[in-house]
Design a protein around this motif. Structure first.
Motif, PDB file in Angstrom:
ATOM      1  N   TYR A   1      -0.313   8.196  -8.317  1.00 28.80           N
ATOM      2  CA  TYR A   1       0.962   7.975  -7.307  1.00 28.80           C
ATOM      3  C   TYR A   1       1.221   6.888  -6.635  1.00 28.80           C
ATOM      4  O   TYR A   1       2.082   6.259  -6.960  1.00 28.80           O
ATOM      5  CB  TYR A   1       0.853   9.343  -6.507  1.00 28.80           C
ATOM      6  CG  TYR A   1       1.999   9.279  -5.464  1.00 28.80           C
ATOM      7  CD1 TYR A   1       3.257   9.514  -5.765  1.00 28.80           C
ATOM      8  CD2 TYR A   1       1.969   8.651  -3.958  1.00 28.80           C
ATOM      9  CE1 TYR A   1       4.260   9.840  -5.114  1.00 28.80           C
ATOM     10  CE2 TYR A   1       2.799   8.768  -3.368  1.00 28.80           C
ATOM     11  CZ  TYR A   1       4.363   8.909  -3.580  1.00 28.80           C
ATOM     12  OH  TYR A   1       5.170   9.325  -2.767  1.00 28.80           O
TER      13      TYR A   1
ATOM     14  N   ARG B   1       7.845   1.678   4.688  1.00 28.13           N
ATOM     15  CA  ARG B   1       7.107   2.544   5.650  1.00 28.13           C
ATOM     16  C   ARG B   1       6.497   1.682   6.990  1.00 28.13           C
ATOM     17  O   ARG B   1       6.680   1.970   8.006  1.00 28.13           O
ATOM     18  CB  ARG B   1       5.694   2.911   4.791  1.00 28.13           C
ATOM     19  CG  ARG B   1       6.082   3.837   3.707  1.00 28.13           C
ATOM     20  CD  ARG B   1       4.688   4.571   3.266  1.00 28.13           C
ATOM     21  NE  ARG B   1       4.963   5.340   2.137  1.00 28.13           N
ATOM     22  CZ  ARG B   1       5.083   4.815   0.931  1.00 28.13           C
ATOM     23  NH1 ARG B   1       4.785   3.500   0.680  1.00 28.13           N
ATOM     24  NH2 ARG B   1       5.366   5.678  -0.267  1.00 28.13           N
TER      25      ARG B   1
ATOM     26  N   ALA C   1       4.871  16.021   4.822  1.00 29.25           N
ATOM     27  CA  ALA C   1       4.740  15.596   3.472  1.00 29.25           C
ATOM     28  C   ALA C   1       4.325  14.566   3.220  1.00 29.25           C
ATOM     29  O   ALA C   1       4.812  13.501   2.527  1.00 29.25           O
ATOM     30  CB  ALA C   1       6.301  15.729   2.713  1.00 29.25           C
ATOM     31  N   CYS C   2       3.011  14.203   3.665  1.00 28.15           N
ATOM     32  CA  CYS C   2       2.467  12.817   3.768  1.00 28.15           C
ATOM     33  C   CYS C   2       2.071  12.584   2.671  1.00 28.15           C
ATOM     34  O   CYS C   2       1.511  11.077   2.425  1.00 28.15           O
ATOM     35  CB  CYS C   2       1.332  12.787   4.981  1.00 28.15           C
ATOM     36  SG  CYS C   2      -0.100  14.120   4.506  1.00 28.15           S
ATOM     37  N   GLY C   3       1.747  13.207   1.530  1.00 29.30           N
ATOM     38  CA  GLY C   3       1.117  12.717   0.368  1.00 29.30           C
ATOM     39  C   GLY C   3      -0.072  12.183   0.429  1.00 29.30           C
ATOM     40  O   GLY C   3      -1.013  12.734   1.079  1.00 29.30           O
TER      41      GLY C   3
ATOM     42  N   ASP D   1       0.785  18.398   4.421  1.00 27.58           N
ATOM     43  CA  ASP D   1       1.452  18.270   3.051  1.00 27.58           C
ATOM     44  C   ASP D   1       0.816  19.720   2.231  1.00 27.58           C
ATOM     45  O   ASP D   1      -0.221  20.129   2.792  1.00 27.58           O
ATOM     46  CB  ASP D   1       0.828  17.118   1.992  1.00 27.58           C
ATOM     47  CG  ASP D   1       1.647  16.767   0.738  1.00 27.58           C
ATOM     48  OD1 ASP D   1       2.496  15.815   0.796  1.00 27.58           O
ATOM     49  OD2 ASP D   1       1.662  17.553  -0.047  1.00 27.58           O
ATOM     50  N   PHE D   2       1.690  20.106   1.257  1.00 24.70           N
ATOM     51  CA  PHE D   2       1.089  21.465   0.781  1.00 24.70           C
ATOM     52  C   PHE D   2       0.330  21.016  -0.572  1.00 24.70           C
ATOM     53  O   PHE D   2      -0.011  22.133  -1.291  1.00 24.70           O
ATOM     54  CB  PHE D   2       2.255  22.284   0.537  1.00 24.70           C
ATOM     55  CG  PHE D   2       3.200  22.167  -0.349  1.00 24.70           C
ATOM     56  CD1 PHE D   2       3.434  21.071  -1.185  1.00 24.70           C
ATOM     57  CD2 PHE D   2       4.305  23.075  -0.548  1.00 24.70           C
ATOM     58  CE1 PHE D   2       4.538  20.848  -2.291  1.00 24.70           C
ATOM     59  CE2 PHE D   2       5.386  23.061  -1.627  1.00 24.70           C
ATOM     60  CZ  PHE D   2       5.499  21.743  -2.363  1.00 24.70           C
ATOM     61  N   CYS D   3       0.038  19.862  -1.084  1.00 24.43           N
ATOM     62  CA  CYS D   3      -0.333  19.647  -2.299  1.00 24.43           C
ATOM     63  C   CYS D   3      -1.870  19.027  -2.007  1.00 24.43           C
ATOM     64  O   CYS D   3      -2.213  17.867  -1.343  1.00 24.43           O
ATOM     65  CB  CYS D   3       0.254  18.749  -3.022  1.00 24.43           C
ATOM     66  SG  CYS D   3      -0.384  17.975  -4.556  1.00 24.43           S
TER      67      CYS D   3
ATOM     68  N   MET E   1      -3.189  15.342  -3.283  1.00 21.31           N
ATOM     69  CA  MET E   1      -2.595  14.354  -2.568  1.00 21.31           C
ATOM     70  C   MET E   1      -3.228  14.067  -1.111  1.00 21.31           C
ATOM     71  O   MET E   1      -3.851  13.046  -0.890  1.00 21.31           O
ATOM     72  CB  MET E   1      -1.091  14.597  -2.279  1.00 21.31           C
ATOM     73  CG  MET E   1      -0.171  14.785  -3.576  1.00 21.31           C
ATOM     74  SD  MET E   1       0.137  13.151  -4.491  1.00 21.31           S
ATOM     75  CE  MET E   1       1.641  12.711  -3.732  1.00 21.31           C
TER      76      MET E   1
ATOM     77  N   GLY F   1      -0.359  22.190   4.553  1.00 23.47           N
ATOM     78  CA  GLY F   1       0.782  23.099   5.246  1.00 23.47           C
ATOM     79  C   GLY F   1       2.212  22.788   4.665  1.00 23.47           C
ATOM     80  O   GLY F   1       2.311  21.801   4.046  1.00 23.47           O
ATOM     81  N   ASP F   2       3.235  23.935   4.698  1.00 23.23           N
ATOM     82  CA  ASP F   2       4.268  23.918   4.226  1.00 23.23           C
ATOM     83  C   ASP F   2       5.369  23.062   5.140  1.00 23.23           C
ATOM     84  O   ASP F   2       5.522  23.808   6.463  1.00 23.23           O
ATOM     85  CB  ASP F   2       4.791  25.275   3.816  1.00 23.23           C
ATOM     86  CG  ASP F   2       5.940  25.298   2.906  1.00 23.23           C
ATOM     87  OD1 ASP F   2       6.740  24.249   3.029  1.00 23.23           O
ATOM     88  OD2 ASP F   2       6.302  26.234   2.057  1.00 23.23           O
ATOM     89  N   ALA F   3       6.138  22.071   4.641  1.00 24.17           N
ATOM     90  CA  ALA F   3       7.018  21.653   5.580  1.00 24.17           C
ATOM     91  C   ALA F   3       8.347  22.524   5.849  1.00 24.17           C
ATOM     92  O   ALA F   3       8.839  22.470   6.875  1.00 24.17           O
ATOM     93  CB  ALA F   3       7.834  20.278   4.530  1.00 24.17           C
TER      94      ALA F   3
ATOM     95  N   ALA G   1       8.700  10.845   4.652  1.00 26.52           N
ATOM     96  CA  ALA G   1       9.103  10.006   3.742  1.00 26.52           C
ATOM     97  C   ALA G   1       9.138  10.354   2.173  1.00 26.52           C
ATOM     98  O   ALA G   1       7.999  10.805   2.098  1.00 26.52           O
ATOM     99  CB  ALA G   1       8.028   8.625   4.224  1.00 26.52           C
ATOM    100  N   PHE G   2      10.209  10.294   1.634  1.00 28.50           N
ATOM    101  CA  PHE G   2      10.245  10.753   0.280  1.00 28.50           C
ATOM    102  C   PHE G   2       9.778  12.161  -0.021  1.00 28.50           C
ATOM    103  O   PHE G   2       9.434  12.379  -1.044  1.00 28.50           O
ATOM    104  CB  PHE G   2       9.570   9.739  -0.499  1.00 28.50           C
ATOM    105  CG  PHE G   2      10.010   8.101  -0.278  1.00 28.50           C
ATOM    106  CD1 PHE G   2      11.021   7.826  -0.562  1.00 28.50           C
ATOM    107  CD2 PHE G   2       9.026   7.409   0.337  1.00 28.50           C
ATOM    108  CE1 PHE G   2      11.658   6.622  -0.252  1.00 28.50           C
ATOM    109  CE2 PHE G   2       9.277   5.968   0.632  1.00 28.50           C
ATOM    110  CZ  PHE G   2      10.483   5.684   0.213  1.00 28.50           C
TER     111      PHE G   2
ATOM    112  N   LEU H   1      12.355  19.478  -0.686  1.00 31.22           N
ATOM    113  CA  LEU H   1      12.148  20.674  -0.309  1.00 31.22           C
ATOM    114  C   LEU H   1      13.391  21.754  -0.658  1.00 31.22           C
ATOM    115  O   LEU H   1      14.222  21.255  -1.437  1.00 31.22           O
ATOM    116  CB  LEU H   1      12.202  20.711   1.289  1.00 31.22           C
ATOM    117  CG  LEU H   1      11.309  19.641   1.964  1.00 31.22           C
ATOM    118  CD1 LEU H   1      11.658  19.729   3.584  1.00 31.22           C
ATOM    119  CD2 LEU H   1       9.911  19.946   1.654  1.00 31.22           C
TER     120      LEU H   1
END
Ligand SMILES: C[S@@+](CC[C@H](N)C(=O)[O-])C[C@H]1O[C@@H](n2cnc3c(N)ncnc32)[C@H](O)[C@@H]1O
Length: 244
Positions: free
Chosen positions: A27, A43, A65-67, A87-89, A92, A113-115, A131-132, A137
């Motif tokens: 990524y 950023r 969603a910080c990735g 972030d939920f992934c 990442m 966590g889920d945004a 960011a991005f 969502l």
């Protein structure tokens, strides 16, 4: 009816999470390569715009969603605030945590966590960023409501997202790159052509600069403004949670 909506939201979330898990290891490389490192500059600008909001002692910022954590790190370096990334992934987040260990002096907790349902109590952050992430969502409105909810009154939100290039000739040229060239390069390097076809698709469905600003105002944000970045390829929207 509600069950059907919930099922389609869960399906959307599952697909997005799996897609980012699949490209997590490539990524950062692809971000910097495909944008010619412009993403780093964008950023840093977000961090600069939040410097005042985060200048008070003990200020806290949440990067949603910080990735892989690039914005969380930029915020921590530029402001010295206590930054939390979410972030939920998980793949990442694992990369984000590794990068934070070697790149910043302060500790950055990265929380799964889920945004759309942030695992934080209301009114707990001086600034929130995404960011991005917003365009991924299943509901942009719910995402914005969650950003608003966790902000302290007087706190600032910053939304960095791809947007609509403002000059027609440049827009056509960029659309060609974005829709035709980028999926090919992204597909070869990441091994997932689908993820890089999803990118222009998701941007085309996302509200443009003016509509996003209007949506923020409708949902209660004050002092909403935006700045076009690199001719409107991206835009930075800023807003405040009113004091009362
Ligand atoms: C394009 S990446 C952006 C990452 C990072 N903010 C950056 O600037 O590079 C989008 C991120 O949003 C995350 N995401 C998408 N939907 C989400 C949701 N509902 N809750 C939490 N994270 C989500 C994905 O897992 C992914 O890490």
């Amino acid at each position: 009816m509600a069950d059907k909506k919930n099922a389609s939201e869960s399906e959307h979330a599952r697909r997005v999470r799996e897609m980012f898990a699949g490209i997590a290891s490539r990524y950062d490389l692809l971000n910097h390569l495909l944008s010619g490192n412009t993403d780093k500059r964008w950023r840093r600008l977000v961090a600069r715009k939040l410097q005042d909001a985060l200048s008070v002692k003990g200020a806290r910022a949440l990067d949603v969603a910080c990735g892989t954590g690039d914005l969380s790190l930029a915020l921590a370096k530029a402001t010295g605030a206590q930054v939390v990334g979410t972030d939920f992934c998980r793949p990442m987040l694992e990369i984000a945590a590794r990068k934070a260990k070697t790149n910043v002096s302060s500790e950055i907790p990265f929380v799964e966590g889920d945004a759309l349902k942030l695992p934080f109590v209301g009114e707990s952050f001086d600034a929130v960023t995404i960011a991005f992430g917003l365009r991924n969502l299943s509901s942009v409105e719910t995402g914005l409501e969650e950003l608003f909810r966790v902000l302290k009154p007087g706190g600032r939100a910053a939304i960095l997202e791809f947007s609509r290039p403002v000059v027609p000739g440049f827009r056509a040229l960029f659309q060609f790159y974005f829709a035709r060239v980028l999926p090919k390069i992204g597909g070869v390097i990441s091994g997932s052509r689908g993820a890089y076809e999803y990118l222009p698709d998701s941007v085309s469905r996302f509200p443009d600069q003016k509509r996003l600003a209007a949506l923020m105002e409708d949902l209660g944000f004050a002092e909403v403004e935006y700045k076009n970045l690199t001719g409107g390829i991206a835009a930075l929207h800023l807003g405040m949670r009113p004091l009362s």
